[in-house]
Scaffold this motif. Structure first.
Motif, short mmCIF file in Angstrom:
data_model
loop_
_atom_site.label_atom_id
_atom_site.label_comp_id
_atom_site.label_asym_id
_atom_site.label_seq_id
_atom_site.Cartn_x
_atom_site.Cartn_y
_atom_site.Cartn_z
N THR A 23 39.24 45.34 44.91
CA THR A 23 38.71 45.37 43.54
C THR A 23 39.36 46.47 42.72
N LEU A 26 43.06 45.59 41.92
CA LEU A 26 43.15 44.62 40.83
C LEU A 26 42.87 45.29 39.49
N THR A 27 41.86 46.14 39.46
CA THR A 27 41.49 46.82 38.22
C THR A 27 42.60 47.74 37.75
N THR A 30 45.88 45.84 36.69
CA THR A 30 45.66 45.11 35.44
C THR A 30 45.58 46.06 34.26
N ALA A 100 45.79 36.36 41.13
CA ALA A 100 44.72 37.11 40.47
C ALA A 100 45.29 38.16 39.53
N PHE A 104 44.74 38.05 35.47
CA PHE A 104 44.05 39.16 34.81
C PHE A 104 44.94 39.85 33.78
N ASP A 168 34.58 41.93 36.01
CA ASP A 168 35.14 40.58 36.02
C ASP A 168 35.98 40.29 37.26
N THR A 169 36.42 41.33 37.96
CA THR A 169 37.22 41.09 39.16
C THR A 169 36.45 40.30 40.21
N SER A 170 35.13 40.27 40.10
CA SER A 170 34.34 39.51 41.07
C SER A 170 34.61 38.00 40.97
N VAL A 172 37.33 36.54 41.37
CA VAL A 172 38.41 36.10 42.25
C VAL A 172 37.88 35.39 43.49
N ASP A 179 37.38 40.36 47.45
CA ASP A 179 37.07 41.56 46.69
C ASP A 179 35.77 42.16 47.21
#
Length: 227
Positions: A23, A26-27, A30, A100, A104, A168-170, A172, A179
């Motif tokens: 998570t 990704l955050t 992005t 992902a 994103f 919002d990453t949830s 995926v 995640d």
């Protein structure tokens, strides 16, 4: 509450930690790539030629109108066949991580572009005019004078968008990427500890978002003090 099996969280923690790492990755990726791409879109829309400004506006309006979940689906399911047809490699694939990140970045760049455009507009236009009058190129004035002030003004909005991105990453889970929430769901179903795990996940999200909200409040106070 006394009947809940809180000890199951201790055994599941390594798995949950791996999910949180995904998570946060990704955050972070992005945020960096999305802000960079968003800045290019904002500058192109405001200072580019009419055709480039129109393309930028079309991109931003389109991506902001499409649900993020749909963008993830498109990248994961439609991009691989397109790449195979273009390259001729029938074995070419896009994994869930790259899908992902791509989805994103494409989606969040549209939101970051509007935030950055608003930040640039918050800087007095006379500063750009004065810089160009002194012989400075527009691109140099934008990079050295306008953008630093713009980023300071829009920092609260950027942090708010980053908080939204973190939550919002949830999404995926739809492409089976593990995640934090996805890992928690698997642990909860495996151990039969739905209440304990989901309560713990809610508290973690609450703590992370509360820290972000406190940072936004601090930045807003600092900007108000400078004003």
């Amino acid at each position: 509450m006394s009947s809940m099996n809180w000890g199951a969280l201790a055994h599941a923690w390594p798995y949950l930690l791996n999910g949180m790492a995904t998570t946060l990755m990704l955050t972070a990726v992005t945020i960096v790539l999305g802000i960079a791409f968003g800045a290019l879109l904002a500058v192109a829309r405001m200072f580019g030629p009419p055709w480039l400004s129109g393309l930028s506006r079309l991109y931003v309006d389109t991506l902001r109108s499409i649900p993020l979940l749909l963008t993830i689906f498109w990248v994961f399911f439609l991009v691989p066949p397109l790449l195979r047809s273009l390259t001729g490699n029938d074995h070419l694939d896009v994994g869930p991580v790259y899908a992902a990140v791509t989805a994103f970045v494409l989606a969040e760049a549209a939101y970051f572009a509007e935030i950055i455009r608003g930040g640039i507009r918050s800087v007095r236009t006379g500063q750009m005019a004065a810089a160009t009058a002194l012989g400075m190129r527009q691109s140099t004035a934008l990079r050295l004078i306008v953008l630093p002030q713009a980023f300071r003004n829009m920092m609260p909005s950027l942090v708010n968008q980053c908080i939204t991105l973190f939550m919002d990453t949830s999404l995926v889970y739809v492409i089976s990427l593990n995640d934090f929430l996805g890992a928690a769901s698997k642990v909860a179903q495996r151990d039969g500890t739905l209440t304990e795990v989901y309560l713990f996940v809610a508290l973690v999200y609450l703590a992370m978002c509360s820290l972000g909200a406190a940072l936004v409040h601090l930045l807003q106070r600092r900007n108000t003090g400078r004003a």
